[in-house]
Design a protein around this motif. Sequence first.
Motif, mmCIF file in Angstrom:
data_model
loop_
_atom_site.group_PDB
_atom_site.id
_atom_site.type_symbol
_atom_site.label_atom_id
_atom_site.label_comp_id
_atom_site.label_asym_id
_atom_site.label_seq_id
_atom_site.Cartn_x
_atom_site.Cartn_y
_atom_site.Cartn_z
ATOM 1 N N LYS A 1 0.804 -1.182 -0.035
ATOM 2 C CA LYS A 1 0.118 -0.022 -0.133
ATOM 3 C C LYS A 1 0.783 1.127 -0.069
ATOM 4 C CE LYS A 1 -3.490 2.501 2.593
ATOM 5 N NZ LYS A 1 -4.550 2.599 3.695
ATOM 6 N N ILE A 2 0.539 2.180 -0.794
ATOM 7 C CA ILE A 2 1.464 3.256 -0.928
ATOM 8 C C ILE A 2 0.540 4.765 -0.888
ATOM 9 C CG2 ILE A 2 2.743 4.718 -2.407
ATOM 10 C CD1 ILE A 2 3.685 2.084 -3.958
ATOM 11 N N ASP A 3 0.672 5.208 0.257
ATOM 12 C CA ASP A 3 0.063 6.651 0.262
ATOM 13 C C ASP A 3 0.882 7.895 0.316
ATOM 14 O OD1 ASP A 3 -2.793 6.093 1.180
ATOM 15 O OD2 ASP A 3 -1.817 5.268 2.809
ATOM 16 N N ILE A 4 0.588 9.057 -0.734
ATOM 17 C CA ILE A 4 1.413 9.967 -1.178
ATOM 18 C C ILE A 4 0.403 11.289 -0.622
ATOM 19 C CG2 ILE A 4 2.624 11.121 -2.695
ATOM 20 C CD1 ILE A 4 2.221 8.603 -4.418
ATOM 21 N N VAL A 5 1.167 12.211 0.222
ATOM 22 C CA VAL A 5 0.432 13.552 0.588
ATOM 23 C C VAL A 5 1.236 14.530 -0.048
ATOM 24 C CG1 VAL A 5 0.065 15.021 2.408
ATOM 25 C CG2 VAL A 5 -0.064 12.343 2.720
ATOM 26 N N SER A 6 0.481 15.405 -0.868
ATOM 27 C CA SER A 6 1.125 16.685 -1.552
ATOM 28 C C SER A 6 0.022 17.628 -1.774
ATOM 29 C CB SER A 6 1.391 15.952 -2.960
ATOM 30 O OG SER A 6 1.736 17.144 -4.098
ATOM 31 N N VAL A 7 0.667 18.770 -2.129
ATOM 32 C CA VAL A 7 -0.480 20.066 -2.592
ATOM 33 C C VAL A 7 -0.892 19.950 -3.956
ATOM 34 C CG1 VAL A 7 0.109 21.437 -0.745
ATOM 35 C CG2 VAL A 7 1.342 21.479 -2.655
ATOM 36 N N PHE A 8 -0.042 19.080 -4.586
ATOM 37 C CA PHE A 8 -0.327 18.561 -6.259
ATOM 38 C C PHE A 8 -0.470 17.000 -6.394
ATOM 39 C CE2 PHE A 8 2.443 22.357 -6.173
ATOM 40 C CZ PHE A 8 1.603 23.428 -6.659
ATOM 41 N N HIS B 1 3.386 -0.923 3.931
ATOM 42 C CA HIS B 1 2.901 0.119 3.445
ATOM 43 C C HIS B 1 3.880 1.596 3.619
ATOM 44 C CE1 HIS B 1 -0.371 3.328 5.209
ATOM 45 N NE2 HIS B 1 0.145 3.590 4.041
ATOM 46 N N LEU B 2 3.781 2.268 2.693
ATOM 47 C CA LEU B 2 4.955 3.199 2.466
ATOM 48 C C LEU B 2 3.894 4.711 2.324
ATOM 49 C CD1 LEU B 2 7.208 2.182 -0.091
ATOM 50 C CD2 LEU B 2 7.518 1.996 2.310
ATOM 51 N N LEU B 3 4.344 5.426 3.220
ATOM 52 C CA LEU B 3 3.395 6.924 3.358
ATOM 53 C C LEU B 3 4.747 7.914 2.985
ATOM 54 C CD1 LEU B 3 1.265 8.992 3.854
ATOM 55 C CD2 LEU B 3 1.486 8.190 6.333
ATOM 56 N N PHE B 4 4.487 8.768 1.828
ATOM 57 C CA PHE B 4 5.360 9.818 1.536
ATOM 58 C C PHE B 4 4.835 11.092 1.838
ATOM 59 C CE2 PHE B 4 6.801 6.138 -1.005
ATOM 60 C CZ PHE B 4 8.189 6.540 -1.156
ATOM 61 N N GLY B 5 5.319 11.871 2.334
ATOM 62 C CA GLY B 5 4.997 13.081 2.752
ATOM 63 C C GLY B 5 5.920 14.259 1.650
ATOM 64 N N CYS B 6 5.249 14.900 0.791
ATOM 65 C CA CYS B 6 5.910 15.687 0.029
ATOM 66 C C CYS B 6 5.820 17.112 0.292
ATOM 67 C CB CYS B 6 5.510 15.752 -1.415
ATOM 68 S SG CYS B 6 5.165 14.025 -2.295
ATOM 69 N N VAL C 1 -2.081 2.503 -4.783
ATOM 70 C CA VAL C 1 -1.664 3.905 -4.589
ATOM 71 C C VAL C 1 -2.566 4.949 -4.487
ATOM 72 C CG1 VAL C 1 -0.350 5.730 -5.825
ATOM 73 C CG2 VAL C 1 0.273 3.279 -6.245
ATOM 74 N N HIS C 2 -2.612 5.429 -3.387
ATOM 75 C CA HIS C 2 -3.519 6.726 -3.266
ATOM 76 C C HIS C 2 -2.716 7.930 -2.871
ATOM 77 C CE1 HIS C 2 -6.758 3.850 -2.441
ATOM 78 N NE2 HIS C 2 -5.670 2.970 -1.780
ATOM 79 N N ALA C 3 -3.202 9.087 -3.787
ATOM 80 C CA ALA C 3 -2.530 10.220 -3.600
ATOM 81 C C ALA C 3 -3.548 11.106 -2.912
ATOM 82 C CB ALA C 3 -2.142 11.028 -4.885
ATOM 83 N N HIS C 4 -3.195 12.137 -1.850
ATOM 84 C CA HIS C 4 -4.057 12.775 -1.089
ATOM 85 C C HIS C 4 -3.584 14.179 -1.219
ATOM 86 C CE1 HIS C 4 -5.241 9.028 0.932
ATOM 87 N NE2 HIS C 4 -3.802 8.674 0.768
ATOM 88 N N ASN C 5 -4.707 15.096 -1.140
ATOM 89 C CA ASN C 5 -4.467 16.601 -1.162
ATOM 90 C C ASN C 5 -4.165 17.016 0.183
ATOM 91 O OD1 ASN C 5 -4.223 19.062 -1.515
ATOM 92 N ND2 ASN C 5 -5.712 19.184 -3.245
ATOM 93 N N LEU C 6 -3.166 17.500 0.724
ATOM 94 C CA LEU C 6 -2.774 18.007 2.002
ATOM 95 C C LEU C 6 -3.954 19.126 2.497
ATOM 96 C CD1 LEU C 6 -0.958 18.099 4.709
ATOM 97 C CD2 LEU C 6 0.210 19.833 3.531
ATOM 98 N N ARG C 7 -4.461 19.788 1.537
ATOM 99 C CA ARG C 7 -5.134 20.847 1.593
ATOM 100 C C ARG C 7 -6.624 20.590 2.139
ATOM 101 N NH1 ARG C 7 -2.696 25.400 0.101
ATOM 102 N NH2 ARG C 7 -1.131 25.264 -1.749
ATOM 103 N N ASP C 8 -6.910 19.169 1.899
ATOM 104 C CA ASP C 8 -7.982 18.726 2.446
ATOM 105 C C ASP C 8 -8.207 18.724 3.862
ATOM 106 O OD1 ASP C 8 -8.741 18.431 -0.085
ATOM 107 O OD2 ASP C 8 -8.590 16.078 -0.115
ATOM 108 N N TRP C 9 -7.198 18.894 4.545
ATOM 109 C CA TRP C 9 -6.997 18.454 6.235
ATOM 110 C C TRP C 9 -6.859 20.227 6.480
ATOM 111 C CZ3 TRP C 9 -5.261 14.707 3.123
ATOM 112 C CH2 TRP C 9 -5.817 13.309 3.690
#
Length: 280
Positions: free
Chosen positions: A2-9, A123-128, A32-40
């Motif tokens: 599982k790969i989660d990525i947090v980014s403003v883009f 599970h990898l979680l990347f913070g951009c 893979v799930h890319a998340h928008n940090l601005r949602d928080w």
Amino acid sequence: MKIDIVSVFPEYFDVLNLSLFGKAQAKGLIEVHAHNLRDWTHDVHHSVDDTPVGGGAGMVMKPAVWAECLDELLGLEPADATPDAAVDTATDTAAGKPVLIFPNPSAPLFTQRDATELSHADHLLFGCGRYEGYDARIPAYYRAQGVNVREYSIGDYVLNGGEVATSVMLEAITRLIPGFMGNPESIVEESYTGEGALLEHRQYTKPAQWRGLNVPDVLLSGDHGKVDRFRRDEALTRTNDIRPDLIEQLGCKALDKADRKTLMALGWEVSGEHPRRRGK
């Protein structure tokens, strides 16, 4: 994996639907799930940054926004930092726990060894990060909560954000997952791979002659032993010319007679534990 990525883009990571990465998702090897940090965020402007404490140029990403996001993705409750809970990242990768990764040009260099280790994680979680980077308390806090936190640089240069670096690390990591590559043998002799890693020899294809340039005759000989030796010698020579620091990491006991002969011709002493430049 599982790969989660947090980014403003987050749309940047649409590229992960292409080529082998896309096929691996279709096969269920990776998710893979890319998340928008601005949602928080909770303000009308969806602000994720503020001015640096102590002054200076640029903006720094705020810990509160990141914490709400990461707490949710990691399944944690807010708590005060407890430093004694920090994990040993050298042994915790394969324990089924998430690994939290922040690209950072001021961090240790990401290597093939790191890619190999992380390819075994579930599970990898990347913070951009963006702007002047993220508040230093963010990785410190999650380490103190017992999370396996890594910070990596991909080279001696600075990018606009962590998205490119995350893509680089993801490609290096996921291609090592069994079933990701069409032919798993293609990664065996690659640069930086395995113990005693060298730069890979040059590759050629047909035709044997092209615009006045010829494929080396030995590669056309059909003698697999000679071909293997030619490629090994070229790997040693290229590594000597481009990355001599990798030669210095080889173990002399693992070198065969032909390896020693080649390295000696290139100016190395091979009688000790590791090769060293003659005269040093």
